[in-house]
Design a protein around this motif. Structure first.
Motif, short mmCIF file in Angstrom:
data_model
loop_
_atom_site.label_atom_id
_atom_site.label_comp_id
_atom_site.label_asym_id
_atom_site.label_seq_id
_atom_site.Cartn_x
_atom_site.Cartn_y
_atom_site.Cartn_z
N TYR A 48 0.38 -1.44 0.38
CA TYR A 48 -0.27 0.12 -0.30
C TYR A 48 0.56 0.86 -0.42
CZ TYR A 48 -3.04 -3.77 1.41
OH TYR A 48 -3.38 -4.80 2.10
N ASP B 199 -2.97 -7.20 -12.94
CA ASP B 199 -2.52 -6.27 -12.43
C ASP B 199 -4.02 -4.82 -12.06
OD1 ASP B 199 -0.17 -6.65 -13.32
OD2 ASP B 199 -0.04 -6.20 -14.61
N ARG B 200 -5.06 -5.49 -12.99
CA ARG B 200 -6.42 -4.53 -12.17
C ARG B 200 -6.43 -5.03 -10.95
NH1 ARG B 200 -10.29 -5.65 -16.77
NH2 ARG B 200 -8.53 -5.28 -17.91
N ALA C 176 -4.33 -3.92 -8.34
CA ALA C 176 -4.40 -2.70 -7.79
C ALA C 176 -5.95 -1.91 -6.97
CB ALA C 176 -4.39 -2.22 -8.65
N ARG C 177 -6.97 -3.23 -7.48
CA ARG C 177 -8.11 -3.11 -6.38
C ARG C 177 -7.61 -3.47 -5.72
NH1 ARG C 177 -12.35 -6.95 -8.64
NH2 ARG C 177 -13.77 -5.01 -7.24
N GLN D 162 -4.90 -3.52 -2.91
CA GLN D 162 -4.31 -2.50 -2.76
C GLN D 162 -5.24 -1.25 -2.35
OE1 GLN D 162 -1.74 -2.17 -5.76
NE2 GLN D 162 -0.71 -3.40 -5.92
N ALA D 163 -6.40 -0.91 -3.48
CA ALA D 163 -6.65 0.38 -2.28
C ALA D 163 -7.66 0.00 -1.74
CB ALA D 163 -7.61 1.28 -3.70
#
Length: 411
Positions: free
Chosen positions: A222, A303-304, A307-308, A310-311
């Protein structure tokens, strides 16, 4: 028939059976699945992140075609799906590990990888170096092989090496590996810095042992800069992966979904060949259908999806850290992880968090895993592992506030 009579008629079991213990976390989950209890116990991915529609479409596409359906529903090679292994090769190369398909084995979750490494390396009485605390699932996977567990102090490799030599005077070769979770560790949330990873490699060279690098959380960073995998550091200077003493264990569970039960091992070809034999004697192969679905998922969505995740988890981590800061008494201390799913909280000297847990569930209606579960010797601990992955932010704030009051009373 009485219990004593039943025991008298019980078949004689292997010695290793006595070392098989129920997972404290799995048993705890049975207790806390009741209305009103906010659980920080299981490190469970949030189902809100599961790419259900995409997964459904991939299953449908594969099963709608007779050729791919036949392959997906048939026995498969033990090493794993070629497309999935090729993706892992590219993924490992992006992290600094030059390897080929022959260096990859697909396992039924990374938990199976730990079980297999134990079978490969450990004989009864051998020494396994583990951090204190360490991942409970690893202790369970290793225990059936009847090792002697020794604390691994990466900050002081001289002390660790001296203890190994003292313990192993009769046979210095009986220390077989060091096990670590270097990124956002379960349970501590800590990350080994570059210097610590190099010290561990130095220790492994001195003792001539393997390193089991368990890395299921690496994609869940993060903040801060990524640290090179220990396996990548071992390959510096042009060393081939086939000369590496590091066994890297990865997982798809934290980015996609644990229900697919897929992980992998990246290691030298010699070790992979030996692990394949263990795989063949265990379950032959990981489910081919799931492998084919995950191969498509990784190619198009890794990757997408990372990223989801992580957020999503960053917001939950921040909510827990903020709540801890607001509500926990001054005698409590906790880790501040840069990623992963866990915070390690020390409630204060003299507080036995295992003894406190029933009150936490009944009075505070909040649950955690006592620190004792993560030590090989089951030592009394004032720590608790808090997972922020499953509850929502409002539940996290409420649960921490309830626990804080209990910790304040106990201190």
């Amino acid at each position: 028939m009485s219990d004593a009579a039943l025991l008298a008629r019980a078949p004689r079991l292997a010695r290793r059976a006595s070392r098989m213990q129920a997972s404290e976390i799995r048993e705890l989950l049975k207790i806390i699945e009741q209305p009103g209890v906010i659980s920080f116990a299981g490190g469970i991915p949030d189902p809100a992140l599961f790419p259900v529609d995409v997964i459904r479409q991939h299953y449908s596409d594969i099963l709608s075609d007779p050729v791919s359906a036949g392959r997906a529903l048939q026995y498969s090679v033990s090493e794993g799906d070629a497309d999935l292994r090729d993706w892992i090769v590219d993924h490992m190369r992006s992290r600094g590990v030059a390897c080929s398909r022959d260096n990859i084995l697909i396992t039924s979750g990374s938990q199976q990888a730990l079980e297999f490494t134990a079978k490969l390396f450990l004989s009864p009485g051998d020494t396994a170096l583990v951090t204190a605390p360490t991942y409970l699932g690893a202790l369970q996977a290793f225990a059936a092989s009847e090792p002697v567990f020794q604390d691994l102090d990466v900050a002081d490799i001289e002390a660790t090496a001296a203890q190994v030599r003292t313990r192993s005077e009769s046979d210095p070769s009986d220390c077989k590996f060091a096990y670590v979770v270097p990124d956002f560790a379960n349970p501590s949330g800590e990350t080994m810095d570059l210097a610590a990873r190099r010290r561990l490699l130095d220790l492994a060279e001195r003792l001539d042992i393997a390193i089991i690098e368990d890395s299921p959380y690496a994609a869940l960073r993060y903040e801060g800069e990524p640290v090179a995998p220990i396996q990548a550091l071992d390959l510096e200077g042009g060393r081939s992966i086939d000369e590496s003493r590091v066994v890297f264990c990865g997982s798809f569970s934290k980015v996609f979904t644990p229900g697919m039960r897929l992980g992998w091992v990246c290691a030298s070809r010699d070790l992979i060949r030996r692990l394949v034999l263990i795989k063949q004697s265990s379950d032959l192969n990981a489910p081919a259908l799931n492998q084919m679905v995950v191969a498509r998922l990784t190619a198009d969505h890794f990757d997408r999806q990372a990223a989801r995740a992580q957020a999503h988890y960053r917001a939950k981590r921040d909510a827990m850290l903020e709540a801890l800061s607001q509500h926990m008494p001054a005698h409590a201390r906790w880790s501040e992880p840069e990623g992963g799913m866990f915070i390690w909280l020390a409630a204060g000297a003299g507080i036995d968090t295992a003894a406190l847990l029933p009150r936490a569930i009944e009075e505070a209606r909040a649950a955690y895993v006592p620190g004792r579960a993560f030590y090989a010797d089951g030592r009394t601990s004032d720590a608790m592992r808090l997972s922020f992955s499953l509850p929502d932010c409002a539940q996290i704030r409420a649960g921490v506030e309830r626990l804080a009051e209990l910790v304040r009373q106990a201190g």
